[in-house]
Design an enzyme around this catalytic site. Structure first.
Site, PDB file in Angstrom:
ATOM      1  N   ASN A   9       0.472  -0.906  -0.181  1.00  0.00           N
ATOM      2  CA  ASN A   9      -0.373  -0.298   0.535  1.00  0.00           C
ATOM      3  C   ASN A   9       0.980   1.588   0.090  1.00  0.00           C
ATOM      4  O   ASN A   9       1.268   1.449   1.162  1.00  0.00           O
ATOM      5  CB  ASN A   9      -0.636  -0.185   1.519  1.00  0.00           C
ATOM      6  CG  ASN A   9      -1.410   1.231   1.433  1.00  0.00           C
ATOM      7  OD1 ASN A   9      -1.446   2.082   0.388  1.00  0.00           O
ATOM      8  ND2 ASN A   9      -2.401   1.873   2.846  1.00  0.00           N
ATOM      9  N   TRP A  10       0.697   1.424  -0.779  1.00  0.00           N
ATOM     10  CA  TRP A  10       1.610   2.717  -1.344  1.00  0.00           C
ATOM     11  C   TRP A  10       1.193   4.375  -0.596  1.00  0.00           C
ATOM     12  O   TRP A  10       2.044   5.314  -0.212  1.00  0.00           O
ATOM     13  CB  TRP A  10       2.287   3.628  -2.892  1.00  0.00           C
ATOM     14  CG  TRP A  10       3.287   2.261  -2.949  1.00  0.00           C
ATOM     15  CD1 TRP A  10       3.850   1.493  -2.972  1.00  0.00           C
ATOM     16  CD2 TRP A  10       4.736   2.666  -4.226  1.00  0.00           C
ATOM     17  NE1 TRP A  10       4.949   0.577  -3.981  1.00  0.00           N
ATOM     18  CE2 TRP A  10       5.134   1.442  -4.700  1.00  0.00           C
ATOM     19  CE3 TRP A  10       3.759   3.704  -5.312  1.00  0.00           C
ATOM     20  CZ2 TRP A  10       5.985   1.619  -5.534  1.00  0.00           C
ATOM     21  CZ3 TRP A  10       4.780   3.373  -6.561  1.00  0.00           C
ATOM     22  CH2 TRP A  10       5.719   2.646  -7.140  1.00  0.00           C
ATOM     23  N   LYS A  11      -0.033   4.567  -0.399  1.00  0.00           N
ATOM     24  CA  LYS A  11      -0.474   5.054   0.585  1.00  0.00           C
ATOM     25  C   LYS A  11      -0.094   6.514  -0.510  1.00  0.00           C
ATOM     26  O   LYS A  11      -0.882   6.748  -1.434  1.00  0.00           O
ATOM     27  CB  LYS A  11       0.113   5.330   2.231  1.00  0.00           C
ATOM     28  CG  LYS A  11      -0.151   4.602   3.022  1.00  0.00           C
ATOM     29  CD  LYS A  11       0.095   4.522   4.359  1.00  0.00           C
ATOM     30  CE  LYS A  11      -0.010   2.962   4.680  1.00  0.00           C
ATOM     31  NZ  LYS A  11       0.188   3.077   6.224  1.00  0.00           N
ATOM     32  N   HIS A  93      -9.652   1.313   4.819  1.00  0.00           N
ATOM     33  CA  HIS A  93      -8.287   1.067   5.900  1.00  0.00           C
ATOM     34  C   HIS A  93      -7.864   1.887   7.224  1.00  0.00           C
ATOM     35  O   HIS A  93      -8.846   3.393   7.071  1.00  0.00           O
ATOM     36  CB  HIS A  93      -7.107   2.394   4.614  1.00  0.00           C
ATOM     37  CG  HIS A  93      -5.910   1.536   5.546  1.00  0.00           C
ATOM     38  ND1 HIS A  93      -4.834   2.605   6.545  1.00  0.00           N
ATOM     39  CD2 HIS A  93      -4.743   0.602   4.723  1.00  0.00           C
ATOM     40  CE1 HIS A  93      -3.509   2.386   6.778  1.00  0.00           C
ATOM     41  NE2 HIS A  93      -3.538   1.299   5.815  1.00  0.00           N
ATOM     42  N   GLU A  95      -6.640   4.388   7.918  1.00  0.00           N
ATOM     43  CA  GLU A  95      -6.464   6.030   7.830  1.00  0.00           C
ATOM     44  C   GLU A  95      -7.334   6.297   7.525  1.00  0.00           C
ATOM     45  O   GLU A  95      -8.039   8.180   7.415  1.00  0.00           O
ATOM     46  CB  GLU A  95      -5.149   5.675   7.083  1.00  0.00           C
ATOM     47  CG  GLU A  95      -3.939   5.589   8.032  1.00  0.00           C
ATOM     48  CD  GLU A  95      -2.569   5.210   7.163  1.00  0.00           C
ATOM     49  OE1 GLU A  95      -3.088   5.171   5.970  1.00  0.00           O
ATOM     50  OE2 GLU A  95      -1.518   4.494   7.430  1.00  0.00           O
ATOM     51  N   GLU A 163      -4.869  -4.913  10.784  1.00  0.00           N
ATOM     52  CA  GLU A 163      -3.626  -3.851  11.136  1.00  0.00           C
ATOM     53  C   GLU A 163      -4.429  -2.987  12.205  1.00  0.00           C
ATOM     54  O   GLU A 163      -4.744  -2.533  11.708  1.00  0.00           O
ATOM     55  CB  GLU A 163      -3.940  -2.858   9.673  1.00  0.00           C
ATOM     56  CG  GLU A 163      -3.784  -4.177   8.611  1.00  0.00           C
ATOM     57  CD  GLU A 163      -3.164  -2.428   7.107  1.00  0.00           C
ATOM     58  OE1 GLU A 163      -2.115  -2.395   6.884  1.00  0.00           O
ATOM     59  OE2 GLU A 163      -3.415  -1.303   7.365  1.00  0.00           O
ATOM     60  N   GLY A 169       3.509   2.378  10.603  1.00  0.00           N
ATOM     61  CA  GLY A 169       3.734   3.640  10.252  1.00  0.00           C
ATOM     62  C   GLY A 169       5.013   3.680  11.435  1.00  0.00           C
ATOM     63  O   GLY A 169       5.288   4.844  12.219  1.00  0.00           O
ATOM     64  N   SER A 208       4.226  -2.109  10.048  1.00  0.00           N
ATOM     65  CA  SER A 208       5.518  -2.040  10.118  1.00  0.00           C
ATOM     66  C   SER A 208       6.313  -3.647   9.671  1.00  0.00           C
ATOM     67  O   SER A 208       7.611  -4.026  10.703  1.00  0.00           O
ATOM     68  CB  SER A 208       5.883  -1.858  11.789  1.00  0.00           C
ATOM     69  OG  SER A 208       5.429  -0.338  12.318  1.00  0.00           O
ATOM     70  N   GLY A 229       3.128  -1.404   3.810  1.00  0.00           N
ATOM     71  CA  GLY A 229       3.221  -0.019   4.095  1.00  0.00           C
ATOM     72  C   GLY A 229       4.373   0.768   3.350  1.00  0.00           C
ATOM     73  O   GLY A 229       4.407   0.268   2.223  1.00  0.00           O
TER      74      GLY A 229
END
Ligand code: 13P
Length: 248
Positions: A9-11, A93, A95, A163, A169, A208, A229
């Site tokens: 997932n490149w976000k 997600h 986020e 997650e 992160g 992570s 990520g």
């Protein structure tokens, strides 16, 4: 029996220059023993999909709207993602849940839209640090699964990603015992609701994941791969994670 999946997932990262990382990944993994998926920002999806066409790397969106089209400025529908070459889409997600107030019901509607468009929905769940410390992890996960997964979920159209929000992160990861407890719980919930299809739905761990901890995480029962990520942005980091999953 479940084919493993290494998903990146490149976000909100990456421009055209980042596609060289995808070229490197394709060259390093011409015939991987696991499924490989990259979810770039929407601006790169079509270019990445063209680049990866004919390779073993699938592409996906990071979110979709629940409707097929209409007056929703800035949003992207599931059929649009499919048109841009995507086979998958991440929904729910943490986020998105935090930044955009997405509820379980909204996530479920997005997953249903993904299924209607022929996309695999990668449906995310995970507890906050306060929830974990309050002993609420399994209650939270159970509620998210019940509320976010459509009734039509199958092994072919749905992937679940666990997650823990506090591990995203941060460099902090749960112990393998904690990961195993949640993944076993998710598997049991999936089987309770979907029967044999619940056995076929893959459950990824995310938060992570790095080359240095991937093998340990992939050895945990009911971990069918990872949603990565930061370490999916560079081929030099993602490639050893794919290799670790192939060996698991
Ligand atoms: P990191 O691997 O950067 O912790 O992100 C995990 C994640 O949120 C993937 O969707």
């Amino acid at each position: 029996m479940r084919r493993k999946l290494a998903a990146g997932n490149w976000k909100m990262n990456g421009t055209g220059a980042s596609l060289s990382e995808v070229e490197a990944l394709i060259a390093a993994h011409p015939d991987p023993k696991v499924d490989v998926l990259l979810c770039p920002p929407a601006t790169l999806l079509e270019r990445m999909s063209r680049l990866a066409n004919g390779s073993a790397i699938a592409t996906g969106g990071q979110d979709c709207h629940a409707a097929e089209s209409g007056a929703h400025t800035g949003d992207i529908s599931a059929p649009m993602l499919a048109d841009a070459g995507a086979s998958h889409v991440i929904v729910g997600h943490s986020e998105r849940r935090d930044d955009h107030g997405e509820t379980d019901a909204m996530v479920r509607a997005k997953a249903e839209a993904a299924h209607r468009a022929g996309l695999v929905a990668v449906i995310c769940c995970g507890e906050s640090l306060a929830e974990r410390e309050g002993g609420l992890t399994l209650d939270i996960i159970g509620g998210q699964l019940a509320g976010s997964l459509p009734d039509g979920a199958t092994g072919a159209n749905t992937v679940v990603a666990y997650e823990p929000i506090w591990a995203i992160g941060t460099g902090k990861i749960p112990t393998t015992g904690q990961i195993g407890e949640v993944h076993d719980f998710i598997r049991a919930e999936l089987v309770k609701r979907f029967g044999a299809e619940g056995e076929a739905i893959r459950v990824l761990y995310g938060g992570s994941v790095k080359p240095s901890n991937a093998a340990e995480i992939f050895a945990v029962a009911n971990v069918d791969g990872a949603l990565v990520g930061g370490a999916s942005l560079k081929a030099a980091d993602f490639s050893p994670i794919i290799a670790a999953l192939e060996e698991a």
